[in-house]
Motif scaffolding. Sequence first.
Motif, PDB file in Angstrom:
ATOM      1  N   LEU A  82       5.552   0.550   4.053  1.00 34.44           N
ATOM      2  CA  LEU A  82       5.247   0.067   2.703  1.00 34.44           C
ATOM      3  C   LEU A  82       6.377  -0.783   2.145  1.00 34.44           C
ATOM      4  O   LEU A  82       6.134  -1.713   1.364  1.00 34.44           O
ATOM      5  N   LYS A  83       7.633  -0.474   2.542  1.00 29.59           N
ATOM      6  CA  LYS A  83       8.744  -1.314   2.088  1.00 29.59           C
ATOM      7  C   LYS A  83       8.642  -2.714   2.669  1.00 29.59           C
ATOM      8  O   LYS A  83       9.056  -3.692   2.025  1.00 29.59           O
ATOM      9  N   ARG A  84       8.121  -2.810   3.895  1.00 32.22           N
ATOM     10  CA  ARG A  84       7.947  -4.131   4.496  1.00 32.22           C
ATOM     11  C   ARG A  84       6.919  -4.967   3.736  1.00 32.22           C
ATOM     12  O   ARG A  84       6.985  -6.205   3.751  1.00 32.22           O
ATOM     13  N   LEU A  85       5.940  -4.310   3.045  1.00 29.35           N
ATOM     14  CA  LEU A  85       4.880  -5.018   2.307  1.00 29.35           C
ATOM     15  C   LEU A  85       5.126  -5.084   0.816  1.00 29.35           C
ATOM     16  O   LEU A  85       4.298  -5.617   0.072  1.00 29.35           O
ATOM     17  N   LYS A  86       6.229  -4.507   0.357  1.00 34.44           N
ATOM     18  CA  LYS A  86       6.460  -4.398  -1.082  1.00 34.44           C
ATOM     19  C   LYS A  86       6.538  -5.763  -1.758  1.00 34.44           C
ATOM     20  O   LYS A  86       6.033  -5.949  -2.871  1.00 34.44           O
TER      21      LYS A  86
END
Length: 501
Positions: A82-86
């Motif tokens: 999810l951090k990669r897509l934040k």
Amino acid sequence: MEALIKTETTEGLIACCECGVAIPPNPANMCAGCIRSKVDITEGVPKQSQLYMCRFCERFFVPPNGWMNAKLESKELLSLCLKRLKATMTKVRLVDASFIWTEPHSKRVKVKLTIQKEVFSGAILQQSLVVEFTIYNQMCDECRRIEAKDYWRACVQVRQKCDFKKTLFYLEQLLLKHNAHSNTTTIKPSPTGIDFYYAKQQDARKLVDFINTILPCKYQTSQTLVTHDTKNNVYDYKHTFCIDIAPITRDALICLPKKLAQSFGNLNQFVVCLRVTNVISLIDPATLQTHDIPAIQYWKEPFEILCQPKQLVEFYVLEVEPVTHIQRPVGHGHVSTKHDLADIWLVRSNQVGQSNAQTLSCRTHLGRFLHPGDTVLGYDLINSNLNNTTFDTISTDKVPDVVLIRKSFDRELRARKRQWKLKRLVDQVETASMENEFMGFMEDIEEDPILREKINIYLDKQKMAVERPDDDEELPEGPTLQEMLDDLVIEDVEMKEEGAE
């Protein structure tokens, strides 16, 4: 007065401006199907992304320069995805996220996302999408330094100032059993010990604590400045731990100071070291008294070895006379029940049959195992030139002629019958003297069950291999490992019946 009459109101329906279906009023005046066909709220969210994992330590890369341990389909890995897509989900609201199962070896991780977004002035639309993450291999900095074989930030130097290496062999087997050397970058043997190199100081401290619990030793620390940044107040050091193992080895003859021997339960000053584990086990060959010395007590009042195992001399037993009654001093300590006292008359093996052979006598703790005609190893104190300050203070009438240590066996026959082996920490080309010492260590394991139960031994498949029988013949049942360990005495060696009883 007029009564108020309450009337129920019902919400009316309107026709969708696109398809004409009756729907409740909404700001867009369109049904959900028409809104989805007109607006795609997942347009800005990428459907594919990348994850980087170190194939050596199996950690995932956390930008900009961090690494994190995370198992497949764990909450830690989900948070990393999810951090990669934040950055691409600033205009939508995340409602739910979950993994979709994939093959563990496929290098693919699929995450199902449910998002919401407000469209057409107050209308909230919810949609789901699947994002596929591809895992790529990337070596982390620590593993790169380990593979370079020349990087270290902490070094543990294990040393023992002793000519015999049985204690170091014992330490090597314990490290292999408990896998205490797993995080080392390099292991280098030295003439008096072993050097362990680590990329982290914490790993080196763990090894130091482990060695302190299994051997009587002490250590010192030092550090060397590598680089420093005076502006940011950052300093980089290399740390060195120097461990000094007590210079006492198995089968060594020790001459204790008089006061120290009295504090150990009124032992005689001449004692023999039975074994070295987390304590130093001593036995008095004249009274069968034993005493265990912990590391703290040894380093408060250290003592030296009088004779080392390399000074052992082979003797021929002429006569054995058991000692049944002995008067021990008041306040004596524990008495060994695995040994018997006996008076022995013997000569040197190289003087057997000579008319001028020197006959020697001594009292020993090996009375249970010796018979006339056997050979035994011991220290010849009469014909030895010893340099020891404590030994010089003892009167000559109190010095024994010989101190016997162990019974002598045919080493070649014993090695040929041995069907087990030990693993080694470092594969190196060993000298003949080193191989001889390691052979003696294996003999100690056979004879001492206390020492054997603390290490791992393995079947030697090369010695266990036999010729393949015919198809009609049945395969014979081979001995178990425990049976081979119990059958440690050569055929021509038998214990006295009265001693065994």
